[in-house]
Write a protein that holds these residues in place. Structure first.
Motif, PDB file in Angstrom:
ATOM      1  N   LEU A 157      -4.415   7.933  -6.432  1.00 14.47           N
ATOM      2  CA  LEU A 157      -4.676   7.721  -5.005  1.00 14.47           C
ATOM      3  C   LEU A 157      -4.815   6.234  -4.699  1.00 14.47           C
ATOM      4  O   LEU A 157      -4.291   5.747  -3.681  1.00 14.47           O
ATOM      5  CB  LEU A 157      -5.949   8.462  -4.596  1.00 14.47           C
ATOM      6  N   ALA A 158      -5.493   5.505  -5.580  1.00 14.58           N
ATOM      7  CA  ALA A 158      -5.674   4.062  -5.381  1.00 14.58           C
ATOM      8  C   ALA A 158      -4.331   3.339  -5.392  1.00 14.58           C
ATOM      9  O   ALA A 158      -4.079   2.452  -4.561  1.00 14.58           O
ATOM     10  CB  ALA A 158      -6.585   3.494  -6.466  1.00 14.58           C
ATOM     11  N   VAL A 159      -3.445   3.739  -6.307  1.00  8.72           N
ATOM     12  CA  VAL A 159      -2.105   3.132  -6.385  1.00  8.72           C
ATOM     13  C   VAL A 159      -1.316   3.404  -5.107  1.00  8.72           C
ATOM     14  O   VAL A 159      -0.650   2.512  -4.567  1.00  8.72           O
ATOM     15  CB  VAL A 159      -1.336   3.660  -7.624  1.00  8.72           C
ATOM     16  N   LEU A 160      -1.399   4.638  -4.613  1.00 12.28           N
ATOM     17  CA  LEU A 160      -0.689   5.009  -3.383  1.00 12.28           C
ATOM     18  C   LEU A 160      -1.219   4.223  -2.183  1.00 12.28           C
ATOM     19  O   LEU A 160      -0.441   3.770  -1.329  1.00 12.28           O
ATOM     20  CB  LEU A 160      -0.820   6.512  -3.131  1.00 12.28           C
ATOM     21  N   ILE A 161      -2.544   4.060  -2.119  1.00 19.86           N
ATOM     22  CA  ILE A 161      -3.146   3.302  -1.018  1.00 19.86           C
ATOM     23  C   ILE A 161      -2.689   1.847  -1.059  1.00 19.86           C
ATOM     24  O   ILE A 161      -2.318   1.266  -0.027  1.00 19.86           O
ATOM     25  CB  ILE A 161      -4.689   3.377  -1.083  1.00 19.86           C
ATOM     26  N   VAL A 162      -2.687   1.256  -2.245  1.00 19.83           N
ATOM     27  CA  VAL A 162      -2.257  -0.139  -2.387  1.00 19.83           C
ATOM     28  C   VAL A 162      -0.782  -0.286  -2.017  1.00 19.83           C
ATOM     29  O   VAL A 162      -0.401  -1.225  -1.307  1.00 19.83           O
ATOM     30  CB  VAL A 162      -2.510  -0.635  -3.819  1.00 19.83           C
ATOM     31  N   TYR A 164       1.048   1.601  -0.018  1.00 18.76           N
ATOM     32  CA  TYR A 164       1.210   1.715   1.436  1.00 18.76           C
ATOM     33  C   TYR A 164       0.610   0.501   2.146  1.00 18.76           C
ATOM     34  O   TYR A 164       1.125   0.044   3.167  1.00 18.76           O
ATOM     35  CB  TYR A 164       0.547   2.996   1.952  1.00 18.76           C
ATOM     36  N   GLY A 165      -0.473  -0.025   1.589  1.00 15.96           N
ATOM     37  CA  GLY A 165      -1.101  -1.206   2.166  1.00 15.96           C
ATOM     38  C   GLY A 165      -0.192  -2.423   2.116  1.00 15.96           C
ATOM     39  O   GLY A 165      -0.137  -3.201   3.074  1.00 15.96           O
ATOM     40  N   VAL A 166       0.531  -2.584   1.014  1.00  9.69           N
ATOM     41  CA  VAL A 166       1.490  -3.691   0.898  1.00  9.69           C
ATOM     42  C   VAL A 166       2.589  -3.538   1.943  1.00  9.69           C
ATOM     43  O   VAL A 166       2.973  -4.495   2.623  1.00  9.69           O
ATOM     44  CB  VAL A 166       2.088  -3.749  -0.529  1.00  9.69           C
ATOM     45  N   HIS A 167       3.079  -2.303   2.090  1.00 11.80           N
ATOM     46  CA  HIS A 167       4.100  -2.018   3.102  1.00 11.80           C
ATOM     47  C   HIS A 167       3.577  -2.340   4.506  1.00 11.80           C
ATOM     48  O   HIS A 167       4.262  -2.995   5.300  1.00 11.80           O
ATOM     49  CB  HIS A 167       4.499  -0.544   3.024  1.00 11.80           C
ATOM     50  N   SER A 168       2.338  -1.923   4.792  1.00  9.12           N
ATOM     51  CA  SER A 168       1.746  -2.164   6.108  1.00  9.12           C
ATOM     52  C   SER A 168       1.516  -3.649   6.346  1.00  9.12           C
ATOM     53  O   SER A 168       1.639  -4.135   7.480  1.00  9.12           O
ATOM     54  CB  SER A 168       0.410  -1.412   6.230  1.00  9.12           C
ATOM     55  N   LEU A 200      -6.735   0.395   7.118  1.00  9.19           N
ATOM     56  CA  LEU A 200      -7.539   0.865   5.993  1.00  9.19           C
ATOM     57  C   LEU A 200      -6.777   0.701   4.678  1.00  9.19           C
ATOM     58  O   LEU A 200      -7.370   0.353   3.650  1.00  9.19           O
ATOM     59  CB  LEU A 200      -7.932   2.333   6.195  1.00  9.19           C
ATOM     60  N   SER A 201      -5.470   0.945   4.716  1.00  7.61           N
ATOM     61  CA  SER A 201      -4.663   0.776   3.499  1.00  7.61           C
ATOM     62  C   SER A 201      -4.562  -0.702   3.119  1.00  7.61           C
ATOM     63  O   SER A 201      -4.562  -1.043   1.930  1.00  7.61           O
ATOM     64  CB  SER A 201      -3.268   1.377   3.691  1.00  7.61           C
ATOM     65  N   ILE A 202      -4.496  -1.587   4.114  1.00  7.05           N
ATOM     66  CA  ILE A 202      -4.486  -3.027   3.829  1.00  7.05           C
ATOM     67  C   ILE A 202      -5.825  -3.426   3.210  1.00  7.05           C
ATOM     68  O   ILE A 202      -5.872  -4.200   2.243  1.00  7.05           O
ATOM     69  CB  ILE A 202      -4.215  -3.835   5.108  1.00  7.05           C
ATOM     70  N   MET A 203      -6.915  -2.890   3.752  1.00  4.76           N
ATOM     71  CA  MET A 203      -8.222  -3.122   3.135  1.00  4.76           C
ATOM     72  C   MET A 203      -8.230  -2.631   1.695  1.00  4.76           C
ATOM     73  O   MET A 203      -8.801  -3.268   0.812  1.00  4.76           O
ATOM     74  CB  MET A 203      -9.311  -2.378   3.914  1.00  4.76           C
ATOM     75  N   GLY A 204      -7.564  -1.495   1.474  1.00  4.84           N
ATOM     76  CA  GLY A 204      -7.517  -0.901   0.140  1.00  4.84           C
ATOM     77  C   GLY A 204      -6.931  -1.831  -0.904  1.00  4.84           C
ATOM     78  O   GLY A 204      -7.355  -1.815  -2.068  1.00  4.84           O
ATOM     79  N   ILE A 205      -5.970  -2.659  -0.510  1.00  3.63           N
ATOM     80  CA  ILE A 205      -5.378  -3.620  -1.447  1.00  3.63           C
ATOM     81  C   ILE A 205      -6.464  -4.503  -2.045  1.00  3.63           C
ATOM     82  O   ILE A 205      -6.543  -4.701  -3.269  1.00  3.63           O
ATOM     83  CB  ILE A 205      -4.337  -4.520  -0.739  1.00  3.63           C
TER      84      ILE A 205
END
Length: 228
Positions: A157-162, A164-168, A200-205
């Motif tokens: 889940l952490a990898v997926l969030i990061v 998507y965060g990079v994409h965002s 939130l996904s950008i924060m996740g990075i």
């Protein structure tokens, strides 16, 4: 978990969510933006009140890499928030319209860019405390044991969030927002939910990156101590 710790967690969680909502200026409109900003100011004051002992202990004890990093980032976050809020009050047109300000474009620029820098620093700040947050949640939910499946699932889940965060970050031109001020804003027609998910996904990075970077540094420090 005692009531004070629970209140602190809830206070910080609500403050984080409201900061994200405040960043959605072109979705909420100016009045809601200013009201949310005032609430964030109150929560930020409460956050610092409950952590007042931290300020007294800055110069005490040992200062290893993690503590120096934490002190530096916390002080940067404090400066960014104070600057953002002062400028926000100065340029207010609904809640504090009686404050006369000439050439408010300068204050608008500082307000917007300090908000985005504060957003990034806040994410790193959360990453530094992520282990403590997880342990508090475990105690609150009664989870005491470890689970390999749960650990693997959370890391995926952490990898997926990061990812998507990079994409965002690229799609939302986050780099430009940090260094280039656009007086007309960075408007897009995303829904509120999409805006929150993206940010939130950008924060996740930065949360995930900081958390695992610290874990790596701690392992290296342990190996060094064991060798010596």
């Amino acid at each position: 978990m005692n009531r004070t710790m629970l209140f602190r967690l809830v206070n910080d969680l609500v403050m984080t969510v409201l900061m994200l909502i405040a960043m959605a200026y072109y979705i909420t409109g100016n009045m809601i933006h200013e009201v949310v900003g005032v609430v964030v100011l109150v929560l930020f004051i409460a956050h610092n009140f409950f952590n007042r002992r931290w300020y007294k202990a800055i110069l005490k004890g040992k200062h290893n890499f993690r503590r120096i990093l934490q002190i530096g980032l916390n002080l940067l976050f404090l400066v960014a928030m104070v600057v953002m809020m002062i400028c926000g009050i100065l340029i207010s047109s609904d809640i504090f319209p009686f404050i006369p300000v000439n050439n408010d474009m300068i204050f608008r620029q500082i307000h917007v860019q300090s908000a985005y820098w504060g957003f990034i620093i806040m994410a790193v700040h959360i990453g530094l405390s992520w282990g403590m947050i997880i342990n508090s949640v475990r105690r609150m939910t009664g989870i005491t044991g470890t689970s390999r499946i749960r650990t693997i699932a959370l890391r995926i889940l952490a990898v997926l969030i990061v990812a998507y965060g990079v994409h965002s970050s690229f799609e939302g031109e986050m780099g430009s927002k940090l260094f280039i001020y656009n007086p007309f804003g960075w408007f897009n027609d995303d829904s509120t939910i999409r805006f929150l998910i993206d940010h939130l996904s950008i924060m996740g990075i930065y949360v995930v990156g900081t958390h695992y970077a610290l874990k790596f540094i701690q392992k290296q420090e342990k190996r060094t101590v064991q060798k010596n």
